[in-house]
Design a protein around this motif. Structure first.
Motif, mmCIF file in Angstrom:
data_model
loop_
_atom_site.group_PDB
_atom_site.id
_atom_site.type_symbol
_atom_site.label_atom_id
_atom_site.label_comp_id
_atom_site.label_asym_id
_atom_site.label_seq_id
_atom_site.Cartn_x
_atom_site.Cartn_y
_atom_site.Cartn_z
ATOM 1 N N ILE A 35 34.344 15.469 -22.857
ATOM 2 C CA ILE A 35 34.671 15.649 -21.438
ATOM 3 C C ILE A 35 36.156 15.957 -21.269
ATOM 4 C CG2 ILE A 35 34.884 14.430 -19.224
ATOM 5 C CD1 ILE A 35 32.196 13.083 -19.905
ATOM 6 N N ASN A 36 37.017 15.269 -21.999
ATOM 7 C CA ASN A 36 38.453 15.536 -21.907
ATOM 8 C C ASN A 36 38.781 16.968 -22.312
ATOM 9 O OD1 ASN A 36 39.302 13.069 -20.883
ATOM 10 N ND2 ASN A 36 39.508 12.166 -22.916
ATOM 11 N N GLU A 37 38.125 17.459 -23.365
ATOM 12 C CA GLU A 37 38.341 18.849 -23.778
ATOM 13 C C GLU A 37 37.914 19.821 -22.679
ATOM 14 O OE1 GLU A 37 36.211 19.448 -27.431
ATOM 15 O OE2 GLU A 37 37.436 17.978 -28.506
ATOM 16 N N GLN A 38 36.761 19.540 -22.075
ATOM 17 C CA GLN A 38 36.260 20.402 -21.007
ATOM 18 C C GLN A 38 37.187 20.375 -19.790
ATOM 19 O OE1 GLN A 38 33.656 22.606 -21.123
ATOM 20 N NE2 GLN A 38 33.743 22.069 -23.286
ATOM 21 N N LEU A 39 37.676 19.196 -19.440
ATOM 22 C CA LEU A 39 38.592 19.087 -18.299
ATOM 23 C C LEU A 39 39.879 19.867 -18.559
ATOM 24 C CD1 LEU A 39 38.123 15.333 -17.333
ATOM 25 C CD2 LEU A 39 37.470 17.328 -15.963
ATOM 26 N N THR A 40 40.372 19.794 -19.792
ATOM 27 C CA THR A 40 41.575 20.545 -20.148
ATOM 28 C C THR A 40 41.336 22.037 -20.013
ATOM 29 O OG1 THR A 40 42.298 18.791 -21.633
ATOM 30 C CG2 THR A 40 43.257 20.977 -21.987
ATOM 31 N N MET A 41 40.178 22.502 -20.477
ATOM 32 C CA MET A 41 39.846 23.923 -20.359
ATOM 33 C C MET A 41 39.703 24.325 -18.888
ATOM 34 S SD MET A 41 37.414 24.781 -23.693
ATOM 35 C CE MET A 41 35.955 24.519 -22.780
ATOM 36 N N MET A 42 39.091 23.458 -18.088
ATOM 37 C CA MET A 42 38.924 23.765 -16.665
ATOM 38 C C MET A 42 40.283 23.900 -15.982
ATOM 39 S SD MET A 42 35.899 21.298 -15.314
ATOM 40 C CE MET A 42 34.213 21.443 -15.838
ATOM 41 N N TYR A 53 34.465 20.121 -11.850
ATOM 42 C CA TYR A 53 35.598 19.295 -12.263
ATOM 43 C C TYR A 53 35.444 17.873 -11.732
ATOM 44 C CZ TYR A 53 40.395 17.884 -13.185
ATOM 45 O OH TYR A 53 41.504 17.221 -13.645
ATOM 46 N N THR A 54 35.060 17.751 -10.473
ATOM 47 C CA THR A 54 34.870 16.437 -9.858
ATOM 48 C C THR A 54 33.745 15.671 -10.538
ATOM 49 O OG1 THR A 54 35.664 17.309 -7.757
ATOM 50 C CG2 THR A 54 34.427 15.262 -7.670
ATOM 51 N N GLU A 55 32.657 16.343 -10.856
ATOM 52 C CA GLU A 55 31.540 15.693 -11.549
ATOM 53 C C GLU A 55 31.950 15.228 -12.942
ATOM 54 O OE1 GLU A 55 28.402 18.581 -11.393
ATOM 55 O OE2 GLU A 55 27.942 18.142 -9.296
ATOM 56 N N ALA A 56 32.737 16.034 -13.631
ATOM 57 C CA ALA A 56 33.187 15.670 -14.973
ATOM 58 C C ALA A 56 34.119 14.457 -14.936
ATOM 59 C CB ALA A 56 33.874 16.851 -15.651
ATOM 60 N N THR A 57 35.013 14.419 -13.948
ATOM 61 C CA THR A 57 35.910 13.262 -13.852
ATOM 62 C C THR A 57 35.138 12.002 -13.463
ATOM 63 O OG1 THR A 57 36.548 13.857 -11.588
ATOM 64 C CG2 THR A 57 37.991 14.592 -13.355
ATOM 65 N N ALA A 58 34.106 12.147 -12.642
ATOM 66 C CA ALA A 58 33.270 10.992 -12.281
ATOM 67 C C ALA A 58 32.530 10.470 -13.515
ATOM 68 C CB ALA A 58 32.283 11.369 -11.182
ATOM 69 N N GLU A 59 32.018 11.369 -14.320
ATOM 70 C CA GLU A 59 31.329 10.970 -15.555
ATOM 71 C C GLU A 59 32.310 10.312 -16.527
ATOM 72 O OE1 GLU A 59 28.136 10.239 -18.037
ATOM 73 O OE2 GLU A 59 28.244 10.741 -15.909
ATOM 74 N N LYS A 60 33.528 10.807 -16.559
ATOM 75 C CA LYS A 60 34.563 10.210 -17.410
ATOM 76 C C LYS A 60 34.812 8.757 -16.997
ATOM 77 C CE LYS A 60 39.356 10.788 -18.806
ATOM 78 N NZ LYS A 60 40.544 11.647 -18.766
#
Length: 93
Positions: A35-42, A53-60
């Motif tokens: 997830i951190n890698e994906q957030l960095t790419m986003m 992005y919001t869904e990924a941070t919520a899952e994090k």
């Protein structure tokens, strides 16, 4: 993983059930890294989806919470820097 294994062995919790909890923790750790890698790419993509992005941070946040719960269940606490709002140092992993 090695640090966690050493910590539970020192606490006498080296039965298979507890080793399985360490495996579960490490699975969450791998998910969190992804997830951190994906957030960095986003963040580097100027046209990223705010919803994704919001869904990924919520899952994090959910994964981090599960990881903290597993550490608490095993009686382990991460070291917190003095003055970081964590109330001082706990058992070092």
């Amino acid at each position: 993983m090695e640090s966690l294994l050493n910590s539970i062995k020192a606490s006498g919790l080296d039965e298979k059930f507890y080793l399985d909890k360490i495996d579960e923790y490490m699975s969450f750790y791998d998910d969190l890294c992804t997830i951190n890698e994906q957030l960095t790419m986003m963040k580097s993509d100027k046209n990223f989806s705010l919803k994704a992005y919001t869904e990924a941070t919520a899952e994090k946040r959910r994964i981090s919470s599960e990881m903290r719960s597993l550490l608490s269940y095993l009686g382990l606490k991460p070291v917190t820097p003095a003055g970081a709002g964590g109330g001082g140092r706990y058992e070092e992993l």
